[in-house]
Design an enzyme around this catalytic site. Sequence first.
Site, PDB file in Angstrom:
ATOM      1  CG  ASP A  50      -0.205  -0.048   2.542  1.00 60.08           C
ATOM      2  OD1 ASP A  50       1.040   0.092   2.534  1.00 60.08           O
ATOM      3  OD2 ASP A  50      -0.850  -0.215   3.586  1.00 60.08           O
ATOM      4  CG  ASP A  73      -3.218   3.004   5.249  1.00 62.37           C
ATOM      5  OD1 ASP A  73      -4.340   2.683   4.816  1.00 62.37           O
ATOM      6  OD2 ASP A  73      -2.432   2.195   5.775  1.00 62.37           O
ATOM      7  CG  ASP A  87       1.391   3.675   4.824  1.00 63.70           C
ATOM      8  OD1 ASP A  87       0.243   3.295   4.546  1.00 63.70           O
ATOM      9  OD2 ASP A  87       2.253   2.930   5.311  1.00 63.70           O
TER      10      ASP A  87
END
Length: 429
Positions: free
Chosen positions: A258, A353, A260
Amino acid sequence: MKLRCDYPLSDSVTHIVAENNSCGEVLEWLRGQKVRDSSRFELLDISWFTACMEAGKPVDSEIKHRLIVQQACSATSETCVSEASSLAADRVSQYACQRRTTLNNYNKKFTDAFEILAENLKMKNIEGLPCMGDKVKCVIEEIIEEGESSQAKEISNDERYKSFKLFTSVFGVGLKTTEKWYRMGFRTLEEVKAEKTLKLSRMQIAGFLHYEDIVSYVSKAEADAVSLLIKDTVCMFLPDALVTVTGGFRRGKKTGHDVDFLITNPGPEEEKELLHKVVDLWEKQGLLLYYDVIESTFEKEKRPSRKVDALDHFQKCFAILKLHQQRTGNSNSNISKESDKAEVKDWKAIRVDLVISPFEQYAYALLGWTGSRQFERDLRRYASRERKMMLDNHALYDKTKRTFLKAESEQEIFAHLGLDYIEPWERNA
Protein backbone atom coordinates in the site's frame (compact mmCIF):
# COMPACT_ATOMS: atom_id res chain seq x y z
CA MET A 1 35.94 -28.00 12.88
CA LYS A 2 32.20 -27.34 12.95
CA LEU A 3 30.06 -25.04 15.05
CA ARG A 4 27.37 -26.87 17.01
CA CYS A 5 24.79 -25.28 19.33
CA ASP A 6 23.50 -27.16 22.37
CA TYR A 7 20.21 -26.45 24.13
CA PRO A 8 21.48 -27.14 27.69
CA LEU A 9 24.81 -26.11 29.15
CA SER A 10 26.66 -29.39 28.67
CA ASP A 11 30.25 -30.60 29.05
CA SER A 12 30.75 -30.24 25.30
CA VAL A 13 30.19 -26.46 25.34
CA THR A 14 33.41 -24.52 24.72
CA HIS A 15 32.20 -21.02 23.80
CA ILE A 16 29.52 -18.79 25.36
CA VAL A 17 28.34 -15.84 23.26
CA ALA A 18 26.71 -12.83 24.93
CA GLU A 19 24.78 -9.98 23.34
CA ASN A 20 24.68 -6.77 25.40
CA ASN A 21 25.74 -8.59 28.57
CA SER A 22 28.89 -7.91 30.55
CA CYS A 23 31.42 -10.53 31.56
CA GLY A 24 30.22 -10.16 35.14
CA GLU A 25 26.63 -10.94 34.15
CA VAL A 26 27.72 -14.04 32.25
CA LEU A 27 29.83 -15.23 35.20
CA GLU A 28 26.87 -14.66 37.53
CA TRP A 29 24.68 -16.74 35.22
CA LEU A 30 27.29 -19.52 35.20
CA ARG A 31 27.32 -19.53 39.00
CA GLY A 32 23.55 -19.95 38.87
CA GLN A 33 24.12 -22.99 36.66
CA LYS A 34 26.40 -24.37 39.43
CA VAL A 35 29.52 -24.13 37.26
CA ARG A 36 32.58 -24.14 39.53
CA ASP A 37 35.28 -23.60 36.89
CA SER A 38 34.31 -21.03 34.25
CA SER A 39 37.83 -20.89 32.82
CA ARG A 40 37.04 -23.80 30.49
CA PHE A 41 34.73 -21.52 28.47
CA GLU A 42 35.61 -18.75 26.07
CA LEU A 43 33.36 -15.81 26.93
CA LEU A 44 32.74 -13.92 23.71
CA ASP A 45 30.84 -10.95 22.35
CA ILE A 46 28.15 -11.41 19.67
CA SER A 47 30.62 -9.96 17.14
CA TRP A 48 32.46 -13.31 17.14
CA PHE A 49 29.29 -15.20 16.21
CA THR A 50 28.56 -12.63 13.49
CA ALA A 51 32.07 -13.16 12.11
CA CYS A 52 31.43 -16.93 12.07
CA MET A 53 28.20 -16.43 10.10
CA GLU A 54 29.95 -14.18 7.58
CA ALA A 55 32.75 -16.72 7.11
CA GLY A 56 30.36 -19.69 7.02
CA LYS A 57 32.51 -21.50 9.59
CA PRO A 58 33.96 -21.00 13.09
CA VAL A 59 36.71 -18.38 13.22
CA ASP A 60 39.48 -17.89 15.75
CA SER A 61 38.47 -15.61 18.62
CA GLU A 62 40.47 -12.41 18.80
CA ILE A 63 40.93 -9.98 21.68
CA LYS A 64 38.25 -7.71 20.23
CA HIS A 65 35.73 -10.57 20.52
CA ARG A 66 36.41 -11.39 24.16
CA LEU A 67 34.57 -10.21 27.25
CA ILE A 68 37.27 -8.73 29.49
CA VAL A 69 37.17 -8.10 33.24
CA GLN A 70 38.61 -4.68 34.00
CA GLN A 71 39.65 -3.49 37.46
CA ALA A 72 38.15 -0.17 38.52
CA CYS A 73 39.38 1.18 41.91
CA SER A 74 37.17 3.25 44.19
CA ALA A 75 38.41 6.75 45.01
CA THR A 76 37.75 6.22 48.75
CA SER A 77 38.82 2.63 49.10
CA GLU A 78 41.69 0.30 48.29
CA THR A 79 39.10 -2.28 47.18
CA CYS A 80 38.86 -2.81 43.44
CA VAL A 81 35.55 -3.68 41.85
CA SER A 82 35.44 -6.03 38.84
CA GLU A 83 33.63 -4.45 35.94
CA ALA A 84 33.07 -6.33 32.73
CA SER A 85 33.17 -4.76 29.32
CA SER A 86 33.69 -5.78 25.74
CA LEU A 87 36.64 -4.40 23.82
CA ALA A 88 34.95 -4.95 20.50
CA ALA A 89 34.99 -1.53 18.86
CA ASP A 90 32.74 -2.76 16.09
CA ARG A 91 30.20 -4.35 18.44
CA VAL A 92 26.71 -4.75 17.00
CA SER A 93 24.15 -2.87 19.10
CA GLN A 94 21.02 -4.66 20.27
CA TYR A 95 19.02 -1.59 19.17
CA ALA A 96 18.11 -1.21 15.50
CA CYS A 97 18.13 2.58 16.00
CA GLN A 98 21.91 2.34 16.47
CA ARG A 99 22.46 0.31 13.30
CA ARG A 100 22.26 1.45 9.70
CA THR A 101 20.20 -1.12 7.83
CA THR A 102 19.80 -0.63 4.09
CA LEU A 103 17.66 -2.66 1.69
CA ASN A 104 20.72 -4.81 0.85
CA ASN A 105 19.91 -7.79 3.08
CA TYR A 106 22.98 -10.03 3.07
CA ASN A 107 21.38 -12.41 5.58
CA LYS A 108 18.13 -13.01 3.67
CA LYS A 109 18.20 -16.79 4.06
CA PHE A 110 18.31 -16.27 7.85
CA THR A 111 15.70 -13.51 8.06
CA ASP A 112 13.28 -15.33 5.73
CA ALA A 113 13.44 -18.41 7.96
CA PHE A 114 12.89 -16.41 11.13
CA GLU A 115 10.00 -14.52 9.56
CA ILE A 116 8.24 -17.83 8.96
CA LEU A 117 8.98 -19.00 12.51
CA ALA A 118 7.80 -15.72 14.00
CA GLU A 119 4.55 -15.74 12.03
CA ASN A 120 3.78 -19.31 13.00
CA LEU A 121 4.98 -19.49 16.57
CA LYS A 122 4.72 -15.86 17.70
CA MET A 123 8.13 -16.22 19.28
CA LYS A 124 8.50 -14.78 22.75
CA ASN A 125 11.55 -13.19 24.33
CA ILE A 126 13.92 -15.95 25.40
CA GLU A 127 14.90 -15.82 29.07
CA GLY A 128 17.70 -17.46 30.98
CA LEU A 129 20.75 -17.72 28.78
CA PRO A 130 22.30 -14.25 28.42
CA CYS A 131 22.87 -14.74 24.71
CA MET A 132 20.56 -15.16 21.72
CA GLY A 133 18.57 -18.18 22.84
CA ASP A 134 19.22 -21.83 22.06
CA LYS A 135 16.48 -22.29 19.46
CA VAL A 136 17.60 -19.25 17.50
CA LYS A 137 21.23 -20.35 17.54
CA CYS A 138 20.38 -23.85 16.37
CA VAL A 139 18.32 -22.51 13.47
CA ILE A 140 21.27 -20.33 12.41
CA GLU A 141 23.64 -23.29 12.72
CA GLU A 142 21.40 -25.48 10.56
CA ILE A 143 21.15 -22.80 7.85
CA ILE A 144 24.96 -22.40 7.85
CA GLU A 145 25.53 -26.15 7.54
CA GLU A 146 22.55 -27.27 5.45
CA GLY A 147 21.63 -24.10 3.57
CA GLU A 148 18.06 -23.99 4.91
CA SER A 149 15.97 -24.42 8.06
CA SER A 150 14.07 -27.70 8.18
CA GLN A 151 11.68 -26.21 10.73
CA ALA A 152 10.86 -23.22 8.53
CA LYS A 153 10.41 -25.54 5.54
CA GLU A 154 8.06 -27.79 7.50
CA ILE A 155 5.98 -24.82 8.64
CA SER A 156 5.79 -23.44 5.08
CA ASN A 157 4.18 -26.71 3.96
CA ASP A 158 1.80 -26.90 6.92
CA GLU A 159 -1.88 -26.65 5.97
CA ARG A 160 -2.79 -24.34 8.85
CA TYR A 161 0.11 -21.96 8.12
CA LYS A 162 -0.74 -21.80 4.41
CA SER A 163 -4.40 -21.07 5.23
CA PHE A 164 -3.28 -18.39 7.68
CA LYS A 165 -1.15 -16.68 5.04
CA LEU A 166 -3.91 -16.89 2.44
CA PHE A 167 -6.76 -15.55 4.58
CA THR A 168 -4.77 -12.68 6.09
CA SER A 169 -3.81 -11.56 2.58
CA VAL A 170 -7.42 -10.33 2.23
CA PHE A 171 -7.82 -6.67 3.17
CA GLY A 172 -9.73 -6.48 6.47
CA VAL A 173 -9.11 -10.07 7.61
CA GLY A 174 -7.19 -10.46 10.88
CA LEU A 175 -6.07 -13.33 13.08
CA LYS A 176 -9.40 -13.91 14.83
CA THR A 177 -11.30 -14.18 11.56
CA THR A 178 -8.59 -16.43 10.13
CA GLU A 179 -8.86 -18.80 13.09
CA LYS A 180 -12.64 -18.83 12.77
CA TRP A 181 -12.58 -19.66 9.06
CA TYR A 182 -9.99 -22.38 9.57
CA ARG A 183 -12.05 -24.01 12.34
CA MET A 184 -15.08 -23.89 10.02
CA GLY A 185 -13.12 -26.05 7.59
CA PHE A 186 -12.27 -23.41 4.96
CA ARG A 187 -8.95 -23.78 3.19
CA THR A 188 -9.38 -21.59 0.09
CA LEU A 189 -10.81 -18.15 -0.65
CA GLU A 190 -13.31 -19.75 -3.02
CA GLU A 191 -14.74 -21.78 -0.13
CA VAL A 192 -15.11 -18.65 1.98
CA LYS A 193 -16.82 -16.69 -0.80
CA ALA A 194 -19.20 -19.59 -1.49
CA GLU A 195 -20.43 -19.65 2.14
CA LYS A 196 -23.60 -17.51 2.07
CA THR A 197 -24.07 -17.49 5.87
CA LEU A 198 -20.86 -15.59 6.57
CA LYS A 199 -21.28 -11.95 7.55
CA LEU A 200 -18.40 -9.98 6.10
CA SER A 201 -17.50 -6.43 7.12
CA ARG A 202 -17.46 -3.58 4.56
CA MET A 203 -13.67 -3.75 4.56
CA GLN A 204 -13.64 -7.51 3.94
CA ILE A 205 -16.19 -7.22 1.13
CA ALA A 206 -13.97 -4.60 -0.53
CA GLY A 207 -10.96 -6.84 0.12
CA PHE A 208 -12.53 -9.75 -1.75
CA LEU A 209 -13.93 -7.56 -4.52
CA HIS A 210 -10.51 -6.05 -5.34
CA TYR A 211 -8.37 -8.95 -4.11
CA GLU A 212 -6.25 -9.51 -7.22
CA ASP A 213 -5.24 -5.86 -7.42
CA ILE A 214 -4.60 -5.40 -3.70
CA VAL A 215 -2.59 -8.61 -3.27
CA SER A 216 -0.27 -7.61 -6.12
CA TYR A 217 2.62 -5.26 -5.38
CA VAL A 218 2.31 -1.51 -5.81
CA SER A 219 5.18 -0.28 -7.99
CA LYS A 220 7.18 2.90 -7.38
CA ALA A 221 5.62 4.41 -10.53
CA GLU A 222 2.11 3.66 -9.18
CA ALA A 223 3.05 5.11 -5.78
CA ASP A 224 4.29 8.29 -7.48
CA ALA A 225 1.05 8.55 -9.48
CA VAL A 226 -1.07 8.15 -6.34
CA SER A 227 1.12 10.73 -4.59
CA LEU A 228 0.48 13.26 -7.34
CA LEU A 229 -3.27 12.62 -7.17
CA ILE A 230 -3.38 13.04 -3.38
CA LYS A 231 -1.23 16.19 -3.35
CA ASP A 232 -3.39 17.80 -6.05
CA THR A 233 -6.58 16.97 -4.15
CA VAL A 234 -5.35 18.06 -0.71
CA CYS A 235 -3.98 21.36 -2.02
CA MET A 236 -7.38 22.21 -3.49
CA PHE A 237 -8.60 22.59 0.11
CA LEU A 238 -5.35 23.48 1.94
CA PRO A 239 -2.86 25.10 -0.49
CA ASP A 240 -0.03 25.18 2.08
CA ALA A 241 -0.44 21.60 3.28
CA LEU A 242 2.53 19.23 3.37
CA VAL A 243 1.87 15.75 1.93
CA THR A 244 4.66 13.25 2.55
CA VAL A 245 4.97 9.62 1.45
CA THR A 246 5.92 7.50 4.45
CA GLY A 247 6.34 3.74 5.08
CA GLY A 248 8.45 1.51 2.87
CA PHE A 249 8.53 3.87 -0.11
CA ARG A 250 10.17 6.59 2.04
CA ARG A 251 12.70 3.96 3.13
CA GLY A 252 13.68 3.44 -0.51
CA LYS A 253 11.61 0.37 -1.40
CA LYS A 254 10.64 -0.08 -5.05
CA THR A 255 7.43 -2.01 -4.26
CA GLY A 256 4.88 -2.19 -1.45
CA HIS A 257 1.46 -3.49 -0.51
CA ASP A 258 0.00 0.00 0.00
CA VAL A 259 1.03 3.66 0.05
CA ASP A 260 1.04 5.67 3.30
CA PHE A 261 0.79 9.46 3.43
CA LEU A 262 1.25 11.94 6.27
CA ILE A 263 -0.56 15.25 5.89
CA THR A 264 -0.07 18.41 7.96
CA ASN A 265 -0.75 22.11 7.56
CA PRO A 266 1.73 24.73 8.82
CA GLY A 267 -0.84 27.50 8.41
CA PRO A 268 -3.65 28.58 10.77
CA GLU A 269 -6.38 26.69 8.91
CA GLU A 270 -7.92 23.62 10.52
CA GLU A 271 -7.42 20.13 9.08
CA LYS A 272 -10.38 18.51 10.87
CA GLU A 273 -12.68 18.36 7.84
CA LEU A 274 -9.96 17.82 5.23
CA LEU A 275 -10.29 14.02 4.94
CA HIS A 276 -14.08 14.25 4.61
CA LYS A 277 -13.75 16.86 1.85
CA VAL A 278 -11.15 14.75 0.05
CA VAL A 279 -13.19 11.51 0.08
CA ASP A 280 -16.34 13.39 -0.95
CA LEU A 281 -14.53 14.75 -4.01
CA TRP A 282 -13.06 11.36 -4.91
CA GLU A 283 -16.49 9.78 -4.60
CA LYS A 284 -17.94 12.33 -7.02
CA GLN A 285 -15.04 11.71 -9.42
CA GLY A 286 -15.63 7.95 -9.31
CA LEU A 287 -12.15 7.29 -7.88
CA LEU A 288 -13.18 5.97 -4.47
CA LEU A 289 -13.72 2.21 -4.19
CA TYR A 290 -13.72 2.04 -0.37
CA TYR A 291 -12.97 4.30 2.58
CA ASP A 292 -13.17 4.40 6.37
CA VAL A 293 -12.38 7.60 8.27
CA ILE A 294 -11.20 7.16 11.87
CA GLU A 295 -11.52 10.32 13.94
CA SER A 296 -8.74 11.60 16.20
CA THR A 297 -8.73 10.43 19.83
CA PHE A 298 -5.72 12.48 20.90
CA GLU A 299 -5.69 14.09 24.36
CA LYS A 300 -3.36 17.07 24.35
CA GLU A 301 -1.81 16.62 27.81
CA LYS A 302 -1.51 12.84 27.58
CA ARG A 303 2.00 11.42 27.92
CA PRO A 304 3.41 9.07 25.27
CA SER A 305 2.33 5.46 25.61
CA ARG A 306 4.58 3.05 27.51
CA LYS A 307 3.66 0.26 25.08
CA VAL A 308 6.18 -0.41 22.32
CA ASP A 309 3.54 -1.20 19.69
CA ALA A 310 0.92 1.32 20.84
CA LEU A 311 -1.32 2.74 18.12
CA ASP A 312 -1.38 6.51 17.69
CA HIS A 313 -4.42 8.77 17.95
CA PHE A 314 -4.30 10.70 14.68
CA GLN A 315 -7.26 11.10 12.35
CA LYS A 316 -6.87 8.55 9.55
CA CYS A 317 -8.51 7.36 6.36
CA PHE A 318 -8.05 3.82 5.07
CA ALA A 319 -9.04 3.84 1.41
CA ILE A 320 -8.95 1.95 -1.87
CA LEU A 321 -8.52 4.22 -4.89
CA LYS A 322 -9.07 3.59 -8.57
CA LEU A 323 -5.79 4.43 -10.29
CA HIS A 324 -6.15 4.72 -14.06
CA GLN A 325 -3.27 3.15 -15.98
CA GLN A 326 -2.47 6.26 -18.00
CA ARG A 327 -1.44 7.98 -14.76
CA THR A 328 1.48 5.56 -14.37
CA GLY A 329 2.42 5.30 -18.03
CA ASN A 330 2.02 1.52 -17.77
CA SER A 331 0.03 -0.50 -20.27
CA ASN A 332 -2.00 -3.56 -19.40
CA SER A 333 -0.44 -6.49 -21.26
CA ASN A 334 -3.71 -8.40 -21.15
CA ILE A 335 -5.71 -5.77 -23.02
CA SER A 336 -4.49 -6.78 -26.46
CA LYS A 337 -5.43 -10.41 -25.80
CA GLU A 338 -9.01 -9.64 -24.86
CA SER A 339 -11.81 -9.76 -27.38
CA ASP A 340 -13.29 -6.54 -28.67
CA LYS A 341 -16.57 -7.34 -26.94
CA ALA A 342 -14.98 -7.77 -23.50
CA GLU A 343 -14.87 -4.83 -21.12
CA VAL A 344 -11.32 -3.54 -20.87
CA LYS A 345 -10.18 -2.69 -17.33
CA ASP A 346 -7.88 0.31 -17.57
CA TRP A 347 -7.45 0.88 -13.84
CA LYS A 348 -5.99 -0.76 -10.75
CA ALA A 349 -7.25 -0.74 -7.15
CA ILE A 350 -4.58 0.73 -4.84
CA ARG A 351 -4.60 0.64 -1.03
CA VAL A 352 -3.93 4.05 0.50
CA ASP A 353 -3.62 5.24 4.11
CA LEU A 354 -3.95 8.96 4.88
CA VAL A 355 -2.90 10.30 8.29
CA ILE A 356 -3.56 13.85 9.54
CA SER A 357 -1.02 15.25 12.01
CA PRO A 358 -1.06 18.61 13.83
CA PHE A 359 1.96 20.60 12.68
CA GLU A 360 3.61 20.64 16.14
CA GLN A 361 3.58 16.81 16.16
CA TYR A 362 4.62 16.38 12.53
CA ALA A 363 8.26 15.39 13.18
CA TYR A 364 7.24 12.64 15.61
CA ALA A 365 4.48 11.41 13.28
CA LEU A 366 6.88 11.34 10.32
CA LEU A 367 9.44 9.34 12.31
CA GLY A 368 6.82 6.86 13.53
CA TRP A 369 5.08 6.31 10.19
CA THR A 370 8.34 5.87 8.27
CA GLY A 371 9.24 2.62 10.08
CA SER A 372 10.39 -0.05 9.84
CA ARG A 373 8.32 -1.63 12.62
CA GLN A 374 11.42 -3.16 14.24
CA PHE A 375 13.29 0.14 13.99
CA GLU A 376 10.42 1.96 15.73
CA ARG A 377 10.14 -0.70 18.44
CA ASP A 378 13.84 -0.46 19.22
CA LEU A 379 13.75 3.35 19.12
CA ARG A 380 11.06 3.35 21.81
CA ARG A 381 12.85 0.69 23.85
CA TYR A 382 16.06 2.70 23.64
CA ALA A 383 14.30 5.89 24.74
CA SER A 384 12.78 4.12 27.75
CA ARG A 385 15.69 1.96 28.89
CA GLU A 386 18.70 4.07 28.05
CA ARG A 387 17.39 7.65 28.26
CA LYS A 388 14.48 7.43 30.72
CA MET A 389 12.17 8.95 28.12
CA MET A 390 8.84 7.97 26.58
CA LEU A 391 8.45 8.19 22.81
CA ASP A 392 5.50 7.65 20.50
CA ASN A 393 4.14 9.13 17.26
CA HIS A 394 2.93 12.25 19.09
CA ALA A 395 5.72 13.35 21.43
CA LEU A 396 8.87 12.66 23.45
CA TYR A 397 8.59 12.96 27.23
CA ASP A 398 11.62 13.24 29.52
CA LYS A 399 10.67 11.44 32.74
CA THR A 400 13.66 12.84 34.63
CA LYS A 401 12.94 16.49 33.75
CA ARG A 402 9.17 15.86 33.63
CA THR A 403 8.77 17.78 30.42
CA PHE A 404 7.84 17.28 26.76
CA LEU A 405 10.68 17.85 24.30
CA LYS A 406 9.80 19.85 21.20
CA ALA A 407 11.17 18.92 17.80
CA GLU A 408 10.73 20.44 14.36
CA SER A 409 12.56 17.65 12.54
CA GLU A 410 13.57 14.01 12.87
CA GLN A 411 17.16 15.16 13.36
CA GLU A 412 16.13 17.02 16.52
CA ILE A 413 14.42 13.90 17.90
CA PHE A 414 17.57 11.82 17.37
CA ALA A 415 19.57 14.61 19.06
CA HIS A 416 17.22 14.58 22.09
CA LEU A 417 17.87 10.84 22.39
CA GLY A 418 21.62 11.21 22.01
CA LEU A 419 21.63 9.16 18.81
CA ASP A 420 23.35 9.70 15.49
CA TYR A 421 20.80 10.60 12.83
CA ILE A 422 19.88 7.68 10.59
CA GLU A 423 18.49 8.40 7.13
CA PRO A 424 15.10 6.83 6.21
CA TRP A 425 16.70 4.41 3.70
CA GLU A 426 18.94 3.11 6.51
CA ARG A 427 16.01 2.15 8.79
CA ASN A 428 15.07 -1.14 7.10
CA ALA A 429 15.61 -3.31 10.19
